[in-house]
Design an enzyme around this catalytic site. Structure first.
Site, PDB file in Angstrom:
ATOM      1  N   LYS A  53      23.329  40.129 -51.738  1.00  0.00           N
ATOM      2  CA  LYS A  53      23.863  39.112 -52.650  1.00  0.00           C
ATOM      3  C   LYS A  53      23.257  39.279 -54.047  1.00  0.00           C
ATOM      4  CE  LYS A  53      24.417  35.731 -48.893  1.00  0.00           C
ATOM      5  NZ  LYS A  53      23.826  34.527 -48.261  1.00  0.00           N
ATOM      6  N   GLN A  97      18.617  30.503 -47.925  1.00  0.00           N
ATOM      7  CA  GLN A  97      19.171  31.316 -46.841  1.00  0.00           C
ATOM      8  C   GLN A  97      18.845  30.673 -45.487  1.00  0.00           C
ATOM      9  OE1 GLN A  97      21.205  33.907 -47.263  1.00  0.00           O
ATOM     10  NE2 GLN A  97      21.403  34.312 -45.071  1.00  0.00           N
ATOM     11  N   ASP A 120      26.747  27.127 -51.893  1.00  0.00           N
ATOM     12  CA  ASP A 120      27.035  27.361 -50.467  1.00  0.00           C
ATOM     13  C   ASP A 120      27.965  26.283 -49.901  1.00  0.00           C
ATOM     14  OD1 ASP A 120      26.033  29.613 -49.165  1.00  0.00           O
ATOM     15  OD2 ASP A 120      23.992  28.803 -49.071  1.00  0.00           O
TER      16      ASP A 120
HETATM   17  N1  GUN Z   1      23.245  32.233 -43.187  1.00  0.00           N
HETATM   18  C1  GUN Z   1      24.390  32.738 -42.666  1.00  0.00           C
HETATM   19  N2  GUN Z   1      25.405  32.561 -43.519  1.00  0.00           N
HETATM   20  C2  GUN Z   1      24.908  31.932 -44.587  1.00  0.00           C
HETATM   21  C3  GUN Z   1      25.471  31.486 -45.813  1.00  0.00           C
HETATM   22  O1  GUN Z   1      26.667  31.612 -46.089  1.00  0.00           O
HETATM   23  N3  GUN Z   1      24.616  30.898 -46.676  1.00  0.00           N
HETATM   24  C4  GUN Z   1      23.296  30.728 -46.406  1.00  0.00           C
HETATM   25  N4  GUN Z   1      22.531  30.107 -47.301  1.00  0.00           N
HETATM   26  N5  GUN Z   1      22.732  31.117 -45.288  1.00  0.00           N
HETATM   27  C5  GUN Z   1      23.546  31.723 -44.381  1.00  0.00           C
END
Ligand code: GUN
Length: 295
Positions: A53, A97, A120
Site C-alpha cells: 500500500k 492494519q 478504510d
Molecule cells: N486487514 C485485512 N484487510 C484490511 C483492510 O482492508 N484494511 C485494514 N486496515 N486491515 C485489513
C-alpha cells in the site's frame, strides 16, 4: 469455458491512473494527499500488505508514513498514534492494519480514528452512513467489486444479488452497497453465511454472486446460476499440484467449474485483489480533496 473474464487488474490500473492525475491536480493547488499506516505486531502478511500500500501511494504521488509498534504495545500507545495522525494536517487518511494483536481492543481503536480520515470505512460513523445512504467512506474491497460491475456495464438494478460471507470488511458493506439507491445498487440482496442451510439452493438464485468466505473452492459450478455474474473475493494459498512443494493462489470459487456456467467471472489472482489498493487510494484522494475544500 464460456464465461467472460472480468479483468480487475486492468480496471485497477485505470483507477490508479485516474487517481494519480487527480492527485497531481490537487498538488498543484498546494495539497499533497497523505496516508498514514499504523502497523502493530509482526504478522508477516500485514507487513507485506502495508508495504505494498505504501508503494502504491508513492506511485500515485501521495505522501505516506508507516508507524510500527511491537505486539506488546498498550492501548495507550496505539491510541496515542491514532490521535497524533488525527491532528496532523498533512495526513488525510489513516489506516490501522487489522488484525490487531491479542489484548488490543479493535473496536476502541477504530472508533478513535477521525471519521473524516477513516479511508478504510471501518468507523461506526462511516458504517452507519453506508447503511443509511449517506456520503461516508466505504471499505475498499466491496467498493472495488462495485467498480468492476460499473465499469463492465453489469446492471445491478432489480437483479437478485447473493452475497456469501457476512464480514464487516466485505460481506456486510457489499450487501449495503448493492442495496443502495442508484448505479451499482438497486439490487434485491440475499446474504448467506456459515449457518445458511442448503447454501447451493440460495447461491443458485444469484444473478450476481459475490463470494467472500476465505475457503478455497467452496463454491462449485453446480452452486452457480447459469448466466450469473460471479465475483470471487477470496484469496487462498493452496498447494500447487503442478509444482510439488510450491503453492498457488485460488479464490473461494472453483474457477473452472463456475466458468462453465457463468456469463462472467473474476479470476484469482487478477480480479478483485488489485482493486482493493486502487479504491483505498481513491478514498484517500477524496479525503484530501475534502480537506482542501474546507475553509
Ligand atoms: N486487514 C485485512 N484487510 C484490511 C483492510 O482492508 N484494511 C485494514 N486496515 N486491515 C485489513
Amino acid at each position: 469455458m464460456s464465461a467472460r473474464i472480468l479483468d480487475g487488474k486492468r480496471i485497477a490500473a485505470d483507477v490508479r491512473g485516474e487517481v494519480k492525475e487527480r492527485a497531481a491536480g490537487l498538488r498543484r493547488r498546494g495539497t499533497t494527499p497523505g496516508l498514514a499506516f499504523v502497523l502493530v505486531g509482526d504478522d508477516p502478511a500485514s507487513a507485506v500488505y502495508v508495504r505494498s500500500k505504501g508503494q502504491a501511494c508513492e506511485e500515485a504521488g501521495f505522501h505516506s508514513v508507516t508507524e510500527r509498534l511491537p505486539a506488546a504495545a498498550t492501548m495507550e500507545q496505539v491510541l496515542g498514534l491514532v490521535r497524533r495522525f488525527n491532528d496532523d494536517p498533512a495526513i488525510h487518511g489513516l489506516l490501522v492494519q487489522l488484525p490487531l494483536p491479542d489484548g488490543l481492543d479493535e473496536d476502541a481503536v477504530l472508533t478513535a480514528i477521525d471519521p473524516a480520515k477513516d479511508v478504510d470505512g471501518f468507523h461506526p460513523v462511516n458504517v452507519g452512513r453506508l447503511a443509511t445512504g449517506g456520503d461516508g467512506f466505504v471499505p475498499a474491497t466491496p467498493l472495488g467489486v462495485r467498480e468492476i460491475l460499473l465499469r463492465e456495464g453489469i446492471e445491478t438494478r432489480g437483479k437478485h444479488a447473493v452475497v456469501v460471507g457476512r464480514s464487516n470488511i466485505v460481506g456486510k458493506p457489499m450487501a449495503n452497497l448493492l442495496l443502495r439507491y442508484g448505479a451499482g445498487g438497486d439490487a434485491t440482496v440475499t446474504v448467506c453465511h456459515s449457518k445458511t442451510r442448503d447454501l447451493g439452493s440460495v447461491t443458485r438464485l444469484g444473478e450476481i454472486l459475490v463470494v467472500a468466505v476465505g475457503r478455497a473452492g467452496m463454491i462449485t459450478g453446480e452452486m452457480v446460476r447459469p448466466g450469473a455474474v460471479v465475483v470471487d473475493v477470496g484469496i487462498n494459498r493452496v498447494p500447487d499440484p503442478a509444482r510439488p512443494g510450491k503453492t498457488r493462489l485460488v479464490g473461494d470459487v472453483d474457477f473452472h467449474g463456475a466458468a462453465e456456467v457463468a456469463a462472467a467471472i473474476t479470476p484469482v489472482p487478477g480480479g478483485v485483489g488489485p482493486m482493493t489498493i486502487a479504491m483505498l487510494l481513491q478514498n484517500t484522494l477524496t479525503a484530501a480533496e475534502r480537506a482542501a475544500a474546507r475553509p
